[in-house]
Design a protein around this motif. Structure first.
Motif, short mmCIF file in Angstrom:
data_model
loop_
_atom_site.label_atom_id
_atom_site.label_comp_id
_atom_site.label_asym_id
_atom_site.label_seq_id
_atom_site.Cartn_x
_atom_site.Cartn_y
_atom_site.Cartn_z
N TRP A 109 -4.69 4.24 -6.31
CA TRP A 109 -4.53 3.03 -5.51
C TRP A 109 -3.52 3.21 -4.39
O TRP A 109 -3.60 2.57 -3.33
N PHE A 110 -2.53 4.10 -4.61
CA PHE A 110 -1.45 4.28 -3.64
C PHE A 110 -1.93 4.91 -2.33
O PHE A 110 -1.20 4.90 -1.32
N LEU A 111 -3.14 5.45 -2.32
CA LEU A 111 -3.63 6.10 -1.10
C LEU A 111 -3.82 5.09 0.04
O LEU A 111 -3.62 5.43 1.20
N GLU A 112 -4.19 3.87 -0.28
CA GLU A 112 -4.35 2.87 0.79
C GLU A 112 -3.03 2.59 1.49
O GLU A 112 -2.95 2.70 2.73
N PRO A 113 -1.95 2.21 0.77
CA PRO A 113 -0.69 1.99 1.50
C PRO A 113 -0.19 3.25 2.21
O PRO A 113 0.39 3.15 3.30
N LEU A 114 -0.43 4.41 1.62
CA LEU A 114 0.00 5.65 2.28
C LEU A 114 -0.76 5.85 3.59
O LEU A 114 -0.16 6.23 4.61
N ARG A 115 -2.06 5.60 3.59
CA ARG A 115 -2.84 5.75 4.83
C ARG A 115 -2.36 4.77 5.90
O ARG A 115 -2.22 5.13 7.07
N VAL A 116 -2.12 3.52 5.51
CA VAL A 116 -1.64 2.51 6.48
C VAL A 116 -0.29 2.94 7.04
O VAL A 116 -0.04 2.83 8.24
N LEU A 117 0.58 3.42 6.17
CA LEU A 117 1.91 3.85 6.60
C LEU A 117 1.81 5.02 7.57
O LEU A 117 2.45 5.00 8.64
N GLU A 132 22.30 -0.11 -6.77
CA GLU A 132 21.53 -0.01 -5.54
C GLU A 132 20.18 -0.71 -5.71
O GLU A 132 19.74 -0.98 -6.83
N GLU A 133 19.55 -1.01 -4.59
CA GLU A 133 18.28 -1.72 -4.60
C GLU A 133 17.16 -0.86 -5.16
O GLU A 133 16.96 0.28 -4.74
N GLU A 134 16.37 -1.43 -6.07
CA GLU A 134 15.26 -0.70 -6.66
C GLU A 134 14.06 -0.61 -5.72
O GLU A 134 13.07 0.05 -6.05
N VAL A 135 14.17 -1.22 -4.52
CA VAL A 135 13.11 -1.00 -3.53
C VAL A 135 12.98 0.50 -3.23
O VAL A 135 11.92 0.97 -2.84
N ILE A 136 14.06 1.24 -3.43
CA ILE A 136 14.01 2.69 -3.23
C ILE A 136 13.05 3.33 -4.23
O ILE A 136 12.38 4.32 -3.91
N LEU A 137 12.96 2.77 -5.43
CA LEU A 137 11.96 3.24 -6.38
C LEU A 137 10.55 2.86 -5.92
O LEU A 137 9.61 3.64 -6.06
N VAL A 138 10.42 1.65 -5.37
CA VAL A 138 9.11 1.18 -4.90
C VAL A 138 8.61 2.04 -3.75
O VAL A 138 7.39 2.13 -3.51
N ASP A 139 9.51 2.70 -3.03
CA ASP A 139 9.09 3.61 -1.96
C ASP A 139 8.04 4.60 -2.47
O ASP A 139 7.14 5.01 -1.72
N ARG A 140 8.14 5.00 -3.72
CA ARG A 140 7.22 6.00 -4.27
C ARG A 140 5.82 5.45 -4.48
O ARG A 140 4.91 6.22 -4.81
N SER A 141 5.67 4.14 -4.30
CA SER A 141 4.34 3.52 -4.31
C SER A 141 3.80 3.33 -2.89
O SER A 141 2.67 2.90 -2.72
N PHE A 142 4.63 3.59 -1.88
CA PHE A 142 4.29 3.47 -0.46
C PHE A 142 3.94 2.02 -0.08
O PHE A 142 3.27 1.79 0.92
N ALA A 143 4.40 1.06 -0.88
CA ALA A 143 4.24 -0.36 -0.57
C ALA A 143 5.62 -0.98 -0.59
O ALA A 143 5.97 -1.72 -1.49
N SER A 144 6.42 -0.67 0.43
CA SER A 144 7.84 -0.98 0.39
C SER A 144 8.36 -1.43 1.74
O SER A 144 8.03 -0.84 2.78
#
Length: 364
Positions: A10-18, A146-158
């Motif tokens: 599923w992460f490929l879609e946000p990665l492509r958009v990014l 620290e903010e866990e949004v840094i963990l969410v970065d690994r989902s490329f939806a951040s």
């Protein structure tokens, strides 16, 4: 390494958009392009390593992280101070910077992450050498919560990505995206961190990031029983302050950054987020707690006590001592004043007052 299993794709879609936004909008410098390539590669490697760890240690998936509170006001609203205060309570646990940067054990590393802690210290030192003024905006410490949004970065939806790059196309996509998969993965990262540290057993998490503001229903569904802790500050101050922070970050990656465009983008983005906040709050008012910025400036210990009690964890003398100790340490370590104006970012107090009148009238 020999790893090839990313799990659900599923992460490929946000990665492509990014990637499309980085190529089409971000105007990356040569240095910025190379830094970004390394960053995205490292995030993909961490996805591979997460799946490998879950296969090798399936008991990780049985860990049950409990989240007591999620701090998610606008950036620059006192949320960092509140987060670090609450994290100092022995009743709660929070992710540290070194864990956000290096959440998975390194091969052969001793328990407690000594090598990752060393790498995190080096990372902060290198960053502050490259961007020495950033410490005046946000205090960076290798062992601080620290903010866990840094963990969410690994989902490329951040939210991290449209904060550090000029990528409005990506930000527009993210604002409308279903983030359930990303939050399911955030829960998996919390499982990994809790599994590594037995001292966290029985201690609920306190999370924090403005990223959560755009996914409140998903947050509430992913972490049953948690409460949203909303920090309130006038957008007339908060929006230009974050525009200044985003500008400082994006200039590391591009030599063609338009501060006025950044100001307009974040003004519109946060107005949208606050309208969504109001709609979610109207449906589930019992899940929300309010803290004013002025309280965090003048009575931080009182503010932290009230929130802890609202989370169902009445403060005792140990908590108050921890809060007072952190406040004193924060005052000693505080950097120079963060200076900016709305006009620096193509904004005006009059325009901000008009655009956010709904929030000023309706905030708690």
């Amino acid at each position: 390494m020999g790893l090839s299993e990313f799990g659900d794709d599923w992460f490929l879609e946000p990665l492509r958009v990014l990637v499309a936004a980085l190529n089409g909008e971000a105007r990356l410098s040569g240095t910025g392009l190379e830094m970004t390539r390394r960053k995205l590669t490292a995030l993909l490697v961490d996805r591979l390593r997460l799946r490998a760890l879950q296969r090798e240690h399936p008991e990780v998936l049985d860990v049950q992280p409990v989240v007591a509170g999620v701090i998610c006001g606008l950036p620059r609203t006192g949320s960092t101070l509140l987060h670090r205060l609450l994290a100092s309570s022995p009743k709660l646990t929070a992710m540290r910077f070194w864990e956000a940067s290096y959440p998975l054990p390194l091969p052969g590393e001793e328990p407690g992450g000594p090598e990752r802690k060393r790498l995190a210290r080096q990372r902060i030192e290198a960053f502050l050498e490259f961007a020495p003024d950033f410490g005046n905006i946000h205090t960076l410490q290798w062992d601080a919560p620290e903010e866990e949004v840094i963990l969410v970065d690994r989902s490329f939806a951040s939210m991290s990505f449209d904060s550090i790059y000029w990528a409005p196309g990506y930000g527009d996509w993210l604002s409308a995206a279903d983030q359930r998969n990303a939050y399911a993965e955030l829960r998996q990262w919390l499982q990994v961190l809790q599994w590594q540290d037995p001292a966290r057993a029985g201690r609920p998490w306190i999370l924090k990031s403005p990223h959560h503001l755009a996914a409140l229903d998903t947050v509430l569904d992913t972490f049953p029983g948690c409460r949203i802790v909303m920090t309130h500050r006038s957008p007339l101050r908060a929006v230009p302050s974050y525009a200044s922070m985003a500008h400082a970050m994006s200039t590391r990656y591009s030599d063609a950054v338009d501060p006025a465009a950044i100001g307009r983008y974040w003004s519109e983005r946060f107005a949208t987020s606050l309208r969504a906040f109001g709609a979610v709050r109207a449906k589930r008012p019992e899940r929300f707690v309010d803290v004013r910025f002025d309280t965090m400036l003048t009575e931080p210990v009182t503010g932290a006590r009230r929130v802890l009690e609202a989370l169902g964890l009445p403060a005792d003398d140990t908590d108050v001592t921890a809060f007072e100790s952190y406040v004193e340490r924060d005052r000693r370590e505080r950097h120079a004043v963060h200076s900016y104006t709305a006009e620096d970012f193509g904004l005006s107090p009059e325009q901000l007052a008009r655009d956010f009148a709904f929030y000023q009238e309706g905030s708690a």
